[in-house]
Design a protein around this motif. Sequence first.
Motif, PDB file in Angstrom:
ATOM      1  N   LEU A  69       0.843  -1.190   0.000  1.00  0.00           N
ATOM      2  CA  LEU A  69       0.000   0.000   0.000  1.00  0.00           C
ATOM      3  C   LEU A  69       0.880   1.243   0.000  1.00  0.00           C
ATOM      4  N   PRO A  70       0.686   2.134  -0.966  1.00  0.00           N
ATOM      5  CA  PRO A  70       1.375   3.432  -0.932  1.00  0.00           C
ATOM      6  C   PRO A  70       0.629   4.351   0.020  1.00  0.00           C
ATOM      7  N   LEU A  71       1.329   4.903   1.009  1.00  0.00           N
ATOM      8  CA  LEU A  71       0.670   5.642   2.080  1.00  0.00           C
ATOM      9  C   LEU A  71       1.345   6.989   2.333  1.00  0.00           C
ATOM     10  N   ILE A  72       0.648   7.832   3.081  1.00  0.00           N
ATOM     11  CA  ILE A  72       1.225   9.114   3.487  1.00  0.00           C
ATOM     12  C   ILE A  72       0.458   9.670   4.676  1.00  0.00           C
ATOM     13  N   SER A  73       1.139  10.413   5.506  1.00  0.00           N
ATOM     14  CA  SER A  73       0.500  11.099   6.629  1.00  0.00           C
ATOM     15  C   SER A  73      -0.210  12.361   6.132  1.00  0.00           C
ATOM     16  N   ALA A  74      -1.396  12.601   6.660  1.00  0.00           N
ATOM     17  CA  ALA A  74      -2.117  13.823   6.301  1.00  0.00           C
ATOM     18  C   ALA A  74      -1.338  15.069   6.707  1.00  0.00           C
ATOM     19  N   GLU A  75      -0.564  14.971   7.780  1.00  0.00           N
ATOM     20  CA  GLU A  75       0.247  16.120   8.184  1.00  0.00           C
ATOM     21  C   GLU A  75       1.320  16.427   7.149  1.00  0.00           C
ATOM     22  N   ASP A  76       1.934  15.388   6.564  1.00  0.00           N
ATOM     23  CA  ASP A  76       2.926  15.617   5.514  1.00  0.00           C
ATOM     24  C   ASP A  76       2.274  16.266   4.295  1.00  0.00           C
ATOM     25  N   VAL A  77       1.087  15.786   3.928  1.00  0.00           N
ATOM     26  CA  VAL A  77       0.354  16.400   2.820  1.00  0.00           C
ATOM     27  C   VAL A  77       0.071  17.863   3.126  1.00  0.00           C
TER      28      VAL A  77
END
Length: 311
Positions: free
Chosen positions: A175-183
């Motif tokens: 799964l490619p993921l990311i933190s909403a804070e990083d976004v």
Amino acid sequence: MTKPILVTSAAGGTQGRTGRHVSEMLLERGVSVRAFVRQLDERSDRLKSLGAEIVVGDFLDARSVEQAVSDVSSIYFAYPVQDGLAEATAAMAFAARKHGVSRLVNLVMYQSSIDAPTPRMRQNYLSEQVFEWAGVGPLHLRATVFYENVARLVGAGMPAGGAIRLPLGNESTILPLISAEDVSRIAVGLLTGPERAAGTAYPVIGSANSIKEIVGAFARVLNREVHYEEVTDEQWRNEVLARGWNAHSVEHLSSLWKSLRAAGLSAAAGRFIVADTIEKIGGAKAKTFEQFVREQQAEPAPPPVAAGVQA
């Protein structure tokens, strides 16, 4: 007097809450914020206490959108994963063009094309085109699956049986993921940084995790047994619809799961590369999934709001 930045979805939804993060990050920098919210509640009260101007409106009400956009310097547009994106985009594009806005950061899905694998991704692509035709200086922030969404997906099954129930094939699926804070940090960088070419897209991934790695992160942080249970697409749809998820988001995620299953381990590993955009524009290294889970355990649960997926 400096014009404020309009931040939509500013109160925050059930997962990423990027609108809230963007608002708070801008206010911390001393930037004026006009927070576009659906209703007045404790979330809007908090933003007001931090110095935001609160505007109540509806994405699908062109008049309220036009009033919110009046006399702002730029816009953060984050529409939740639910029906109405076309209407919301048209209303915002109309208002931004009318009031001479020349910078709009548009939060969309990681894959955005006419042939993208989910209906929402294809709608995002058309949304991008509308903003570009309107000539409002759009910058497209293409984020992959939020850590927050994964936490919500596993949340219902974990307390009872320690199970992560998803239709994702075996534990090697990535799964490619990311933190909403990083976004949100990237969004703030794009809103306040130097002028950039209109129409530029910024695909961002914070980490690429296998199901096995996700299970391991939860097990270590919670200090309990956690396991993955593969379920069918129909089982998963029935479960999340019963929890109140909207049909639009369920259809998007069902198509996404099929796409990820089909990608295969080796293909996904080569395709999902962590973006240096997070550090170059956002100013911080990407948060790891396990770091996110640990932080979430230390935070109080957010107040309940209407179901959605990404904003």
